[in-house]
Design an enzyme around this catalytic site. Structure first.
Site, PDB file in Angstrom:
ATOM      1  N   LEU A   1       1.527   0.479  28.897  1.00 16.48           N
ATOM      2  CA  LEU A   1       2.254   1.503  28.652  1.00 16.48           C
ATOM      3  C   LEU A   1       3.570   0.755  28.456  1.00 16.48           C
ATOM      4  CD1 LEU A   1       2.995   4.203  28.911  1.00 16.48           C
ATOM      5  CD2 LEU A   1       4.307   4.223  31.258  1.00 16.48           C
TER       6      LEU A   1
ATOM      7  N   TYR B   1       7.170   0.074   8.567  1.00 13.30           N
ATOM      8  CA  TYR B   1       6.243   1.055   8.103  1.00 13.30           C
ATOM      9  C   TYR B   1       6.996   2.732   7.775  1.00 13.30           C
ATOM     10  CZ  TYR B   1       3.380   5.535   9.134  1.00 13.30           C
ATOM     11  OH  TYR B   1       3.019   7.127   9.125  1.00 13.30           O
TER      12      TYR B   1
ATOM     13  N   PHE C   1      -1.922   4.426  20.498  1.00 18.16           N
ATOM     14  CA  PHE C   1      -1.881   4.901  22.085  1.00 18.16           C
ATOM     15  C   PHE C   1      -2.988   5.477  22.838  1.00 18.16           C
ATOM     16  CE2 PHE C   1       0.558   7.537  25.304  1.00 18.16           C
ATOM     17  CZ  PHE C   1       0.862   6.253  25.921  1.00 18.16           C
ATOM     18  N   ILE C   2      -3.596   6.808  22.427  1.00 17.52           N
ATOM     19  CA  ILE C   2      -4.407   7.386  23.464  1.00 17.52           C
ATOM     20  C   ILE C   2      -5.521   6.888  23.438  1.00 17.52           C
ATOM     21  CG2 ILE C   2      -5.713   9.985  23.148  1.00 17.52           C
ATOM     22  CD1 ILE C   2      -3.383  10.933  23.248  1.00 17.52           C
TER      23      ILE C   2
ATOM     24  N   THR D   1       1.332  -1.629   0.278  1.00 22.40           N
ATOM     25  CA  THR D   1       0.071   0.126  -0.045  1.00 22.40           C
ATOM     26  C   THR D   1       1.058   0.826   0.212  1.00 22.40           C
ATOM     27  OG1 THR D   1      -2.157  -0.576   0.742  1.00 22.40           O
ATOM     28  CG2 THR D   1      -1.449   1.353   1.665  1.00 22.40           C
TER      29      THR D   1
ATOM     30  N   LYS E   1       6.976   4.677   4.683  1.00 18.74           N
ATOM     31  CA  LYS E   1       6.469   5.811   4.468  1.00 18.74           C
ATOM     32  C   LYS E   1       8.243   6.690   3.669  1.00 18.74           C
ATOM     33  CE  LYS E   1       3.514   7.845   5.689  1.00 18.74           C
ATOM     34  NZ  LYS E   1       1.441   7.958   4.527  1.00 18.74           N
TER      35      LYS E   1
HETATM   36  P1  NAD Z   1      -5.681   4.990   9.450  1.00 16.75           P
HETATM   37  O1  NAD Z   1      -4.488   3.713   9.474  1.00 16.75           O
HETATM   38  O2  NAD Z   1      -6.004   5.882  10.312  1.00 16.75           O
HETATM   39  O3  NAD Z   1      -6.060   4.980   8.244  1.00 16.75           O
HETATM   40  C1  NAD Z   1      -5.967   4.623   6.595  1.00 16.75           C
HETATM   41  C2  NAD Z   1      -7.190   4.610   5.507  1.00 16.75           C
HETATM   42  O4  NAD Z   1      -6.636   3.927   4.586  1.00 16.75           O
HETATM   43  C3  NAD Z   1      -8.189   3.438   6.288  1.00 16.75           C
HETATM   44  O5  NAD Z   1      -9.198   3.938   5.900  1.00 16.75           O
HETATM   45  C4  NAD Z   1      -7.677   2.698   5.388  1.00 16.75           C
HETATM   46  O6  NAD Z   1      -8.805   1.634   5.001  1.00 16.75           O
HETATM   47  C5  NAD Z   1      -6.977   3.288   4.136  1.00 16.75           C
HETATM   48  N1  NAD Z   1      -6.361   2.500   3.395  1.00 16.75           N
HETATM   49  C6  NAD Z   1      -5.776   1.214   3.850  1.00 16.75           C
HETATM   50  N2  NAD Z   1      -4.666   0.583   2.585  1.00 16.75           N
HETATM   51  C7  NAD Z   1      -5.671   1.033   1.378  1.00 16.75           C
HETATM   52  C8  NAD Z   1      -5.420   0.983   0.425  1.00 16.75           C
HETATM   53  N3  NAD Z   1      -4.432  -0.484  -0.203  1.00 16.75           N
HETATM   54  N4  NAD Z   1      -6.421   1.269  -0.599  1.00 16.75           N
HETATM   55  C9  NAD Z   1      -7.333   2.275  -0.429  1.00 16.75           C
HETATM   56  N5  NAD Z   1      -7.186   2.833   0.755  1.00 16.75           N
HETATM   57  C10 NAD Z   1      -6.616   1.951   1.619  1.00 16.75           C
HETATM   58  O7  NAD Z   1      -4.452   6.338   8.831  1.00 16.75           O
HETATM   59  P2  NAD Z   1      -4.313   7.254   9.573  1.00 16.75           P
HETATM   60  O8  NAD Z   1      -3.589   7.513  11.464  1.00 16.75           O
HETATM   61  O9  NAD Z   1      -5.346   8.556   9.096  1.00 16.75           O
HETATM   62  O10 NAD Z   1      -3.034   8.274   9.025  1.00 16.75           O
HETATM   63  C11 NAD Z   1      -3.126   8.732   7.173  1.00 16.75           C
HETATM   64  C12 NAD Z   1      -2.218   9.059   6.733  1.00 16.75           C
HETATM   65  O11 NAD Z   1      -1.034  10.107   7.680  1.00 16.75           O
HETATM   66  C13 NAD Z   1      -0.986   8.151   6.490  1.00 16.75           C
HETATM   67  O12 NAD Z   1      -0.604   8.162   5.559  1.00 16.75           O
HETATM   68  C14 NAD Z   1      -0.307   8.412   7.556  1.00 16.75           C
HETATM   69  O13 NAD Z   1       1.326   7.737   7.456  1.00 16.75           O
HETATM   70  C15 NAD Z   1       0.485   9.818   7.652  1.00 16.75           C
HETATM   71  N6  NAD Z   1       0.476  10.627   9.424  1.00 16.75           N
HETATM   72  C16 NAD Z   1      -0.093  10.052  10.278  1.00 16.75           C
HETATM   73  C17 NAD Z   1      -0.125   9.909  11.692  1.00 16.75           C
HETATM   74  C18 NAD Z   1      -0.857  10.151  12.409  1.00 16.75           C
HETATM   75  O14 NAD Z   1      -0.303  10.193  13.885  1.00 16.75           O
HETATM   76  N7  NAD Z   1      -2.354   8.982  12.833  1.00 16.75           N
HETATM   77  C19 NAD Z   1       0.992  11.758  11.503  1.00 16.75           C
HETATM   78  C20 NAD Z   1       1.551  11.823  10.508  1.00 16.75           C
HETATM   79  C21 NAD Z   1       1.124  11.066   9.350  1.00 16.75           C
HETATM   80  O1  DAU Z   2       4.829  10.104  14.541  1.00 13.54           O
HETATM   81  C1  DAU Z   2       3.594  10.210  13.075  1.00 13.54           C
HETATM   82  C2  DAU Z   2       3.519   8.962  13.857  1.00 13.54           C
HETATM   83  O2  DAU Z   2       2.351   8.440  15.039  1.00 13.54           O
HETATM   84  C3  DAU Z   2       2.596   7.747  12.702  1.00 13.54           C
HETATM   85  O3  DAU Z   2       3.300   8.731  11.641  1.00 13.54           O
HETATM   86  C4  DAU Z   2       2.027   6.670  12.402  1.00 13.54           C
HETATM   87  O4  DAU Z   2       0.512   6.437  11.447  1.00 13.54           O
HETATM   88  C5  DAU Z   2       0.739   6.749  14.333  1.00 13.54           C
HETATM   89  O5  DAU Z   2       0.558   5.799  13.971  1.00 13.54           O
HETATM   90  C6  DAU Z   2       1.934   7.398  15.000  1.00 13.54           C
HETATM   91  O6  DAU Z   2       2.766   6.209  15.333  1.00 13.54           O
HETATM   92  P1  DAU Z   2       3.994   6.048  17.206  1.00 13.54           P
HETATM   93  O7  DAU Z   2       4.267   4.445  17.012  1.00 13.54           O
HETATM   94  O8  DAU Z   2       4.241   6.679  17.576  1.00 13.54           O
HETATM   95  O9  DAU Z   2       1.740   5.820  17.822  1.00 13.54           O
HETATM   96  P2  DAU Z   2       1.363   4.811  18.798  1.00 13.54           P
HETATM   97  O10 DAU Z   2      -0.393   5.480  18.857  1.00 13.54           O
HETATM   98  O11 DAU Z   2       1.457   2.924  18.227  1.00 13.54           O
HETATM   99  O12 DAU Z   2       2.147   4.482  19.655  1.00 13.54           O
HETATM  100  C7  DAU Z   2       2.287   5.594  20.760  1.00 13.54           C
HETATM  101  C8  DAU Z   2       3.699   5.841  21.851  1.00 13.54           C
HETATM  102  O13 DAU Z   2       2.937   5.362  22.903  1.00 13.54           O
HETATM  103  C9  DAU Z   2       4.381   5.170  21.268  1.00 13.54           C
HETATM  104  O14 DAU Z   2       5.991   5.718  22.047  1.00 13.54           O
HETATM  105  C10 DAU Z   2       3.986   3.961  21.683  1.00 13.54           C
HETATM  106  C11 DAU Z   2       3.113   3.491  22.561  1.00 13.54           C
HETATM  107  N1  DAU Z   2       2.184   2.911  23.134  1.00 13.54           N
HETATM  108  C12 DAU Z   2       1.800   2.063  21.862  1.00 13.54           C
HETATM  109  C13 DAU Z   2       0.445   1.448  22.804  1.00 13.54           C
HETATM  110  C14 DAU Z   2      -0.421   0.742  21.332  1.00 13.54           C
HETATM  111  C15 DAU Z   2       2.295   2.520  24.980  1.00 13.54           C
HETATM  112  O15 DAU Z   2       2.800   2.678  25.139  1.00 13.54           O
HETATM  113  N2  DAU Z   2       0.918   1.571  24.988  1.00 13.54           N
HETATM  114  C16 DAU Z   2      -0.131   1.403  23.461  1.00 13.54           C
HETATM  115  O16 DAU Z   2      -0.316   0.228  24.047  1.00 13.54           O
END
Ligand code: NAD
Ligand code: DAU
Length: 331
Positions: free
Chosen positions: A203, A147, A187-188, A96, A151
């Site tokens: 955690l 991951y 996480f949150i 993807t 990206k």
């Molecule tokens: P998410 O996992 O909540 O959502 C991803 C969406 O993409 C889902 O709706 C899923 O069905 C769709 N998807 C996955 N594979 C697909 C495919 N092959 N074709 C069509 N749709 C597909 O992700 P998110 O947290 O909303 O992140 C969105 C974007 O932002 C990502 O590119 C991620 O890398 C980036 N990003 C996320 C964060 C974060 O904190 N969540 C921070 C910085 C950047």
């Molecule tokens: O920095 C941007 C990224 O933030 C995005 O690109 C990713 O898509 C998004 O998932 C997020 O990545 P993280 O790995 O930082 O997020 P996550 O919510 O998985 O975890 C946040 C922090 O909390 C990380 O240090 C791991 C920790 N964690 C996570 C989970 C799920 C815990 O301590 N306990 C948990 O249960």
């Protein structure tokens, strides 16, 4: 204006589509989303009549080409987004995040359509806890997880398509988002929904890892600003000066939910766990005039807790499966 939004049924994408429908009456959105485990039509249910929804894969070249041909702009959110899943099975991440992005790039190249690429600060690797520097757009790429490596690869493809083929693209790399509609594996929302279901928050390790939190509305406002006024070929870093360690966040969630702030479990740490992310977003602020509006993390977190409390039907049917997956990982 016709806008194609990939991943619009996911966390950030659905919030983006809600904001466009709310604030931009002249824009018609088509969402392209394959509805993986992370996507949900219910995240768009209140605006169903105002958008077009196509269930499909961003790596399906014919479908993508036919949709891009009718678009004025593409905003690309779709991705496999969870680090823990990428450690368990990297393969969908390569498909993807890399092949999917390549497929979109070929289509926007063919039809000369404006493209914005949504990426992450994780491409830069991590920082030491006491390092005064923060990530800028000049920080060398150094991704740690499958991951973040995929990206990073997708970002490089975008840069190459700009330089080699003149694709009109911008990129943004944002820090950790929080807010409504975030999948409860993250996480949150995992900790909020744990507490709501009578389970102790989990955690990883000792919890000293730092994330730079930004409200999803602020991220999306920045994406819109870049789409409107960003310089083609440029990368913009998006962050809201929200550095906090995980231990502080878990304690704050417990406190805001009227629980003992020490009432959580330490579980197995993530392999290769990035220590700290921190964003310097001064270029975006100074050049494009963007400012975050959610400057009080505590009140944004309180509102997010309220959202999960009031929208249990959005998450309760997947909670068991999410926790089972973590149980297998020992987390
Ligand atoms: P998410 O996992 O909540 O959502 C991803 C969406 O993409 C889902 O709706 C899923 O069905 C769709 N998807 C996955 N594979 C697909 C495919 N092959 N074709 C069509 N749709 C597909 O992700 P998110 O947290 O909303 O992140 C969105 C974007 O932002 C990502 O590119 C991620 O890398 C980036 N990003 C996320 C964060 C974060 O904190 N969540 C921070 C910085 C950047
Ligand atoms: O920095 C941007 C990224 O933030 C995005 O690109 C990713 O898509 C998004 O998932 C997020 O990545 P993280 O790995 O930082 O997020 P996550 O919510 O998985 O975890 C946040 C922090 O909390 C990380 O240090 C791991 C920790 N964690 C996570 C989970 C799920 C815990 O301590 N306990 C948990 O249960």
């Amino acid at each position: 204006m016709q806008m194609l939004v990939t991943g619009g049924a996911g966390f950030i994408g659905s919030n983006f589509v809600h904001a466009v429908v709310r604030d931009r009456p002249g824009v018609r959105v088509t969402v392209l989303d394959s509805l993986t485990y992370a996507g949900s039509r219910r995240s768009l249910s209140t605006i169903n009549d105002s958008i077009d929804f196509v269930e499909g894969d961003i790596a399906d070249a014919d479908l993508v080409d036919s949709l891009v041909a009718h678009a004025d702009a593409v905003v690309h959110f779709a991705a496999e987004s969870h680090n823990d899943n990428s450690l368990a099975d990297p393969s969908p991440f390569l498909q993807t995040n890399i092949i999917g992005t390549y497929t979109l790039l070929q289509a926007v190249r063919e039809h000369d359509v404006r493209y914005h690429h949504v990426s992450t600060d994780e491409v830069y690797g991590d920082l030491e806890l006491n390092d005064p520097t923060r990530f800028t757009e000049h920080t060398p790429y150094n991704p740690s997880s499958p991951y973040s490596a995929t990206k990073a690869a997708s970002d490089m493809l975008v840069r190459a398509w700009v330089r080699s083929f003149g694709v009109r693209a911008t990129l943004s790399n944002c820090s950790n988002n929080y807010g409504p509609y975030q999948h409860i594996e993250k996480f949150i929302p995992r900790q909020i929904t744990n507490i709501l279901t009578g389970v102790r928050p989990k955690l990883y390790g000792v919890g000293k890892n730092v994330r730079d939190w930004i409200h999803v509305e602020d991220h999306n406002a920045a994406v819109w600003r870049i789409l409107e006024s960003g310089e083609i070929g440029r990368t913009y870093l998006i962050g809201a000066d929200g550095e906090l360690d995980n231990l502080s966040v878990v304690r704050m969630i417990l406190e805001l939910m009227d629980k003992d702030p020490e009432d959580f479990d330490h579980v197995a740490d993530r392999a290769g766990h990035d220590l700290r992310y921190a964003i310097d977003s001064s270029a975006l602020r100074n050049e494009l005039g963007w400012q975050p509006r959610y400057n009080d993390f505590r009140s944004g977190l309180r509102a997010t807790i309220d959202w999960y409390r009031e929208n249990q039907t959005w998450w309760e049917n997947i909670k068991g499966a999410v926790e089972l997956r973590y149980h297998v990982q020992g987390a």
